[in-house]
Structure formats: structure tokens, C-alpha cells
Scaffold this active site. Structure first.
Site, PDB file in Angstrom:
ATOM      1  N   CYS A 197      45.505  84.882  22.571  1.00  0.00           N
ATOM      2  CA  CYS A 197      46.962  84.896  22.693  1.00  0.00           C
ATOM      3  C   CYS A 197      47.475  83.596  23.293  1.00  0.00           C
ATOM      4  O   CYS A 197      48.541  83.121  22.923  1.00  0.00           O
ATOM      5  CB  CYS A 197      47.425  86.090  23.516  1.00  0.00           C
ATOM      6  SG  CYS A 197      46.679  86.138  25.141  1.00  0.00           S
ATOM      7  N   GLU A 243      52.682  92.459  27.093  1.00  0.00           N
ATOM      8  CA  GLU A 243      52.005  91.158  26.961  1.00  0.00           C
ATOM      9  C   GLU A 243      51.774  90.954  25.473  1.00  0.00           C
ATOM     10  O   GLU A 243      50.869  91.557  24.890  1.00  0.00           O
ATOM     11  CB  GLU A 243      50.667  91.180  27.720  1.00  0.00           C
ATOM     12  CG  GLU A 243      50.789  91.403  29.222  1.00  0.00           C
ATOM     13  CD  GLU A 243      51.381  90.220  29.964  1.00  0.00           C
ATOM     14  OE1 GLU A 243      51.463  89.123  29.377  1.00  0.00           O
ATOM     15  OE2 GLU A 243      51.782  90.392  31.113  1.00  0.00           O
TER      16      GLU A 243
HETATM   17  P1  NAD Z   1      48.339  95.347  17.817  1.00  0.00           P
HETATM   18  O1  NAD Z   1      49.742  95.257  18.241  1.00  0.00           O
HETATM   19  O2  NAD Z   1      48.042  95.547  16.391  1.00  0.00           O
HETATM   20  O3  NAD Z   1      47.585  96.530  18.579  1.00  0.00           O
HETATM   21  C1  NAD Z   1      47.482  96.572  19.989  1.00  0.00           C
HETATM   22  C2  NAD Z   1      47.268  97.993  20.426  1.00  0.00           C
HETATM   23  O4  NAD Z   1      48.432  98.755  20.162  1.00  0.00           O
HETATM   24  C3  NAD Z   1      46.111  98.709  19.720  1.00  0.00           C
HETATM   25  O5  NAD Z   1      45.407  99.463  20.671  1.00  0.00           O
HETATM   26  C4  NAD Z   1      46.834  99.599  18.738  1.00  0.00           C
HETATM   27  O6  NAD Z   1      46.114 100.755  18.372  1.00  0.00           O
HETATM   28  C5  NAD Z   1      48.083  99.974  19.525  1.00  0.00           C
HETATM   29  N1  NAD Z   1      49.222 100.410  18.723  1.00  0.00           N
HETATM   30  C6  NAD Z   1      49.525 100.106  17.445  1.00  0.00           C
HETATM   31  N2  NAD Z   1      50.691 100.700  17.084  1.00  0.00           N
HETATM   32  C7  NAD Z   1      51.127 101.384  18.164  1.00  0.00           C
HETATM   33  C8  NAD Z   1      52.281 102.170  18.424  1.00  0.00           C
HETATM   34  N3  NAD Z   1      53.217 102.372  17.496  1.00  0.00           N
HETATM   35  N4  NAD Z   1      52.429 102.725  19.644  1.00  0.00           N
HETATM   36  C9  NAD Z   1      51.502 102.501  20.602  1.00  0.00           C
HETATM   37  N5  NAD Z   1      50.392 101.771  20.414  1.00  0.00           N
HETATM   38  C10 NAD Z   1      50.202 101.202  19.208  1.00  0.00           C
HETATM   39  O7  NAD Z   1      47.657  94.018  18.360  1.00  0.00           O
HETATM   40  P2  NAD Z   1      46.164  93.525  18.147  1.00  0.00           P
HETATM   41  O8  NAD Z   1      46.020  93.069  16.730  1.00  0.00           O
HETATM   42  O9  NAD Z   1      45.210  94.530  18.663  1.00  0.00           O
HETATM   43  O10 NAD Z   1      46.082  92.273  19.122  1.00  0.00           O
HETATM   44  C11 NAD Z   1      46.435  90.977  18.747  1.00  0.00           C
HETATM   45  C12 NAD Z   1      47.771  90.606  19.336  1.00  0.00           C
HETATM   46  O11 NAD Z   1      47.714  90.765  20.736  1.00  0.00           O
HETATM   47  C13 NAD Z   1      48.149  89.166  19.113  1.00  0.00           C
HETATM   48  O12 NAD Z   1      49.513  89.098  18.758  1.00  0.00           O
HETATM   49  C14 NAD Z   1      47.930  88.517  20.473  1.00  0.00           C
HETATM   50  O13 NAD Z   1      48.706  87.381  20.711  1.00  0.00           O
HETATM   51  C15 NAD Z   1      48.276  89.633  21.384  1.00  0.00           C
HETATM   52  N6  NAD Z   1      47.677  89.444  22.695  1.00  0.00           N
HETATM   53  C16 NAD Z   1      48.502  89.130  23.742  1.00  0.00           C
HETATM   54  C17 NAD Z   1      47.952  88.906  24.998  1.00  0.00           C
HETATM   55  C18 NAD Z   1      48.828  88.569  26.168  1.00  0.00           C
HETATM   56  O14 NAD Z   1      48.348  88.659  27.278  1.00  0.00           O
HETATM   57  N7  NAD Z   1      50.079  88.200  25.983  1.00  0.00           N
HETATM   58  C19 NAD Z   1      46.576  89.006  25.177  1.00  0.00           C
HETATM   59  C20 NAD Z   1      45.774  89.336  24.099  1.00  0.00           C
HETATM   60  C21 NAD Z   1      46.344  89.561  22.852  1.00  0.00           C
END
Ligand code: NAD
Length: 506
Positions: free
Chosen positions: A283, A249
Site C-alpha cells: 500500500c 486504511e
Molecule cells: P479488499 O478491499 O478487496 O479486501 C480487504 C478485506 O475486505 C478482505 O478481507 C475482504 O474479504 C473484505 N471485504 C470485501 N468486501 C467487503 C465488504 N463489503 N464488507 C466488509 N468486508 C469486505 O482489499 P485487498 O485486495 O485484500 O487488499 C489490497 C488493498 O489494500 C490495496 O488497495 C492496498 O493499498 C490496501 N492496503 C492498504 C493498507 C494501508 O495501511 N493503508 C495496507 C495494506 C493494504
């Protein structure tokens, strides 16, 4: 695991073995969590695997009881939990409460509907196998690793956690490093609501991206990730090494279309909320508007009045809170600058709106469609508006994005017709974000917005694997198809039968 703190401490990123959770409005440290090593992540997944068998064997009715007890526990502790969400994520307390109740709705729905949605399904065996009965049974996967973001730290991961649990899986959850305390509160609440239940059915592992990456490699049976598209791609690449299935997502650049027959006042009111609530860190927030010429002046006037009156802050009457993740502030600033450089005019705010922790609302009209503010996810309290000649131009521009998460349509008569032409996982007609609050509706994106669906029946099925079972009820004399004893006559009969059945479509 967590040490509550109230003092100001240095930024957490320098400490590899500990993670400090910070109030984004004040910089105060809320709690310090230890960071789990890959070995500790593997051990947590092993413990979850043992617990998964117990949880699976309880069956739907028993699991429903435990999940509903959790629902009541969360509601009983809603004030306390909302305070924590407010403190750690920064959103106003009432918004935190709303997030919590929406998440609770999903737990209740998943608990109540899993049995029916995942019930064994008899299917017709077909003429060739008429002596068989055939059934598809949905089996839980085992252990699901959930990796979450910080913007809706309860609602968003709950779309995976609740549905995975209701389907009979154990869950190991890696909350965002920005909302680790909230994530741990969530897992603790499941345990505290169900004192009789064995541990490790729903637990957390804490840390930064490395801990998330360790969870992807830990041997879990599926990774359910919510976060940025860039991280989603990295996770998919890592998961490919072990063929671990992924549900992703990811980000969005959602458009709203305001047609000439729209209720313009209602559209402006809803779109202002969809764009600015939670500081635009949603998002499925509205980031772009395409408004038909006939109502453009009125719409722009209305939305400018509403958005100009919004006040970010940390108090109870603030419209929205601080930027949760400091690094995002620079991205928002760059998008505003780029839009203005590419023909855009700021009609509310501008570059000066970007402050140290808070960003005041910014609305830009007629920025070039190729500018970052129109093409890339901004994730801040900004909105672009473009006047279009027709609904078909609005649809074309709305679809001209690598993302395809959600969308909004305002039109009295053509709402459904417009929605059907949008390349998006969800559309809200004459409202914003409506789909996210209806648990029976699946949620997820197309293109760079992700793969797979949470919520609704598809969301339950995501956390199961179909097991196909064919049972021979009786042997057909002389018709042993799947045997070396098959006679020449059997083949002759099959050939004739096939011609009768399928040989007439010319
Ligand atoms: P992010 O991708 O920076 O981090 C998300 C999670 O992934 C965190 O827990 C982080 O520690 C982990 N992570 C980072 N690198 C990783 C790796 N290499 N392997 C595994 N895990 C890893 O995102 P964010 O800044 O926390 O969230 C914002 C983003 O999330 C925005 O782009 C937003 O649109 C999206 N979002 C999408 C939805 C949806 O349902 N489509 C909902 C909420 C947020």
C-alpha cells in the site's frame, strides 16, 4: 476449522460454505476453511464481548505480560510462520520473516506503551469551574472487528489487532480470503502463547466479503479495516446505519521525489525496492517518481540497471514472488497498456512482462499524468518516472492525487522542507518505508487513502473512547452556576469576570 491439504483443487469461489486457500505460485490448495455465516459471526462477537470484560479488567500491566508472551511465542515459531506466509501469500521467505518481525515490534511497543499513552489525564477546569477537578480517562471500546488484506497478512492487521488488544479490547478478525490460514495461525498463536488466559479475546471469523460485511453489522464497537478504497467506502456506508465508528486504511499512489541534491545511487536503490518488493503489492509502495532534471539521466540509468536485474520467482533467491490475487494481474496489464498509449515509454519490460502468475518488472517514463498508471493504484511491480523542472513542480504533481498515503523524498538538504509540503500521512526522507518500521509513528492516510491512524499513541487512542469526568470539590458560596438557585448577583459576577478574562482581544 481448517483441513490441511496438498492437492490441487478447483477454485474456492464456487463453494459458498468453504474457502480453499491457494499457494499463488503453484495453485496448490494449502487448506480449506469453513465460511462463517452472519449468525456465526454474531455468535463470535457475543463470545468476544464476554471475554472483553475479563481482558479489560486485567489492566495494563497484566495485559502487557500476555502480549509479550505472545511476542516471544511468535519469535519462537518464526520459521514455521514465515513458511506459511511464503506459501499462502507468495512473498519470498526472508520477506515473510521481515514482515513478521516488524509486526512483532508493534505488539511489543503497544504492550509497553499502552499504560502511559492511555493514562488518565488531569485537565484544568477553567475559571468558571475552579471548584472542580477534571480528568479524561481512556476506556476500551469493547469488541473491535478487524478486517484485513492479503498483501501483508500479518503486519497490516497487526497495526489494529495489537493496539486494540493493548488498549483493553477483544478482537474478532476477518482475514482476507487469500490469506485465511495465516490469519488463523495468528489468532491461534495468541491463544497458544497464553494457555492460562480465557478464550475468545482474539479470534477469527473466516470468509469472503459477505463475512466481512456481517462483521460490520454485528454490533462491534469499532471496525478497523485495511484494504482497497472501494471496499472501505462500502464498509463506511454499512457502518453508518448503526453509527459504528470506522478506521479505514485504504489504497495509495505514493510518489517519490528525487531532488537535484539527492544521493542518486542511494535513491535509485531504495526506490527500486520500494516499488518492486512484494511484487509491488504494497500500500505504501512507490508507484510514481518525480526526478529533477539535473539528475534525471543519472537516476534513470541507475534504476534501470537495478530493476532490470530483478527476477520474480518462487525460489529462495527470487527478488519477489507471484501476484497473490489473480484479478490484480489484469489491472496491472491495463495500466501498462494505458501508460504506453498515453505517451509513456517502457524502459524496463513492457506488456509482455505480464505472465500467468508472475509479472516481471516494468518501468515507464513520461506517461501522461492523466493516465491510469499515474492516477490509479496499480499494485504491481511497475513504476512511472517523470522528469520535472523543479522541486516545486515535483511537489505539485505528487500532491495531484486523490490518494494521500505515504511518500518518499531524496534530498541532502531540503528533505524536511519538501516533506512538510506533501499531502500524505507519512514521509520517509532518504530511505523508503522508514515510517512503517517505527512503532511510535502513527500510520494512515488522507483523502481516499483512509480515515484514522494505527500505530503509535494515536493508534492506541483509536481503540478507546475518552470519558470526561468533572468532580465538584467544594460548593462556591453564592456561585451556584448550574442550579435554579442561581442569583442575579452570580450573573453580574460572571459578566464582570468574562470581561476581564476575554474582553481585551481587539
Ligand atoms: P479488499 O478491499 O478487496 O479486501 C480487504 C478485506 O475486505 C478482505 O478481507 C475482504 O474479504 C473484505 N471485504 C470485501 N468486501 C467487503 C465488504 N463489503 N464488507 C466488509 N468486508 C469486505 O482489499 P485487498 O485486495 O485484500 O487488499 C489490497 C488493498 O489494500 C490495496 O488497495 C492496498 O493499498 C490496501 N492496503 C492498504 C493498507 C494501508 O495501511 N493503508 C495496507 C495494506 C493494504
Amino acid at each position: 476449522m481448517s483441513t490441511p491439504k496438498t492437492t490441487k483443487e478447483p477454485a474456492p469461489a464456487q463453494q459458498a460454505s468453504a474457502l480453499a486457500s491457494v499457494n499463488p505460485a503453484t495453485g496448490d490448495v494449502i487448506a480449506v476453511h469453513s465460511v462463517q455465516t452472519p449468525a456465526e459471526v454474531n455468535a463470535a462477537v457475543e463470545r468476544a464481548r464476554e471475554a472483553a470484560a475479563t481482558w479489560r479488567d486485567l489492566g495494563f500491566d497484566e495485559r502487557k505480560k500476555y502480549l509479550l508472551r505472545w511476542v516471544t511465542y511468535l519469535l519462537d515459531h518464526a520459521e514455521q510462520f514465515s513458511d506459511l506466509i511464503h506459501a499462502e501469500n507468495g512473498k519470498p521467505r526472508d520477506d515473510a520473516y521481515l514482515e513478521l518481525v516488524l509486526a512483532v515490534e508493534h505488539v511489543a511497543w503497544a504492550a509497553k506503551h499502552a499504560k502511559k499513552a492511555l493514562a488518565p489525564k488531569k485537565v484544568k477546569p477553567g475559571v468558571l469551574m475552579a471548584n472542580f477537578s477534571a480528568v479524561v480517562e481512556q476506556r476500551p471500546l469493547g469488541v473491535v472487528g478487524v478486517i484485513g488484506p492479503w498483501n501483508y497478512p500479518v503486519y497490516t492487521p497487526m497495526g489494529s489487532i495489537a493496539y486494540a488488544l493493548a488498549a483493553g479490547n477483544a478482537v474478532v478478525f476477518k482475514p482476507s480470503e487469500y490469506t485465511t490460514t495465516v490469519g488463523n495461525y495468528l489468532a491461534d498463536s495468541f491463544r497458544l502463547a497464553n494457555p492460562g488466559l480465557r478464550n475468545n479475546i482474539f479470534t477469527t471469523v473466516n470468509g469472503y466479503g459477505e463475512t466481512g460485511a456481517a462483521l460490520v453489522k454485528s454490533g462491534v464497537d469499532k471496525i478497523a479495516f485495511t484494504g482497497s478504497t472501494a471496499t472501505g467506502k462500502r464498509i463506511m456506508a454499512t457502518a453508518a446505519e448503526s453509527l459504528t465508528p470506522v478506521l479505514l486504511e485504504c489504497g495509495g499512489k505514493d510518489a517519490a521525489i528525487v531532488a537535484a541534491d539527492a544521493d542518486v545511487k542511494a535513491a535509485a536503490d531504495a526506490i527500486a525496492f520500494g516499488a518492486m518488493a512484494n511484487s509491488g503489492q504494497t500500500c505504501v509502495g512507490v508507484e510514481r517518481v518525480y526526478v529533477e532534471k539535473a539528475v534525471a539521466d543519472e537516476f534513470i540509468r541507475e534504476i534501470r540497471t537495478i530493476i532490470s536485474g530483478l527476477t520474480p520467482g518462487e525460489g529462495p533467491d527470487s527478488s519477489y514472488g507471484p501476484m497473490t490475487m489473480p484479478a490484480q494481474i489484469d489491472i496491472v496489464r491495463k495500466h501498462i497498456a494505458d501508460a504506453i498509449e498515453h505517451g509513456g515509454t517502457a524502459i524496463v519490460g513492457g506488456l509482455d512482462s505480464v505472465k500467468e502468475r508472475f509479472i516481471e518488472p516494468v518501468v515507464i517514463v513520461d506517461a501522461d499524468e492523466s493516465s491510469a498508471a499515474v492516477q490509479e493504484e496499480t499494485f504491481g511491480p511497475t513504476l512511472t518516472i517523470r522528469t520535472v523542472k523543479s522541486v516545486s513542480e515535483a511537489i505539485r504533481l505528487a500532491n495531484a492525487s486523490k490518494y494521500g498515503l505515504a511518500s518518499t523524498v531524496y534530498s541532502k538538504k531540503q528533505g524536511l522542507e519538501i516533506a512538510r509540503q506533501l499531502r500524505a500521512g507519512a514521509t520517509s526522507i532518504n530511505s523508503v518505508l522508514g515510517f512503517a518500521a517505527i512503532p511510535a509513528l502513527p500510520f494512515g492516510g488522507v483523502g481516499e487513502s483512509g480515515i484514522g491512524r494505527i500505530h503509535g499513541e494515536p493508534g492506541l487512542k483509536e481503540f478507546t473512547r475518552p470519558h470526561a469526568i468533572a468532580s465538584q470539590r467544594f460548593a462556591l458560596p453564592g456561585m451556584a452556576l448550574l442550579s435554579f438557585k442561581r442569583s442575579k448577583m452570580t450573573t453580574v459576577i460572571v459578566k464582570k469576570a468574562m470581561k476581564v478574562l476575554h474582553g481585551r482581544y481587539k
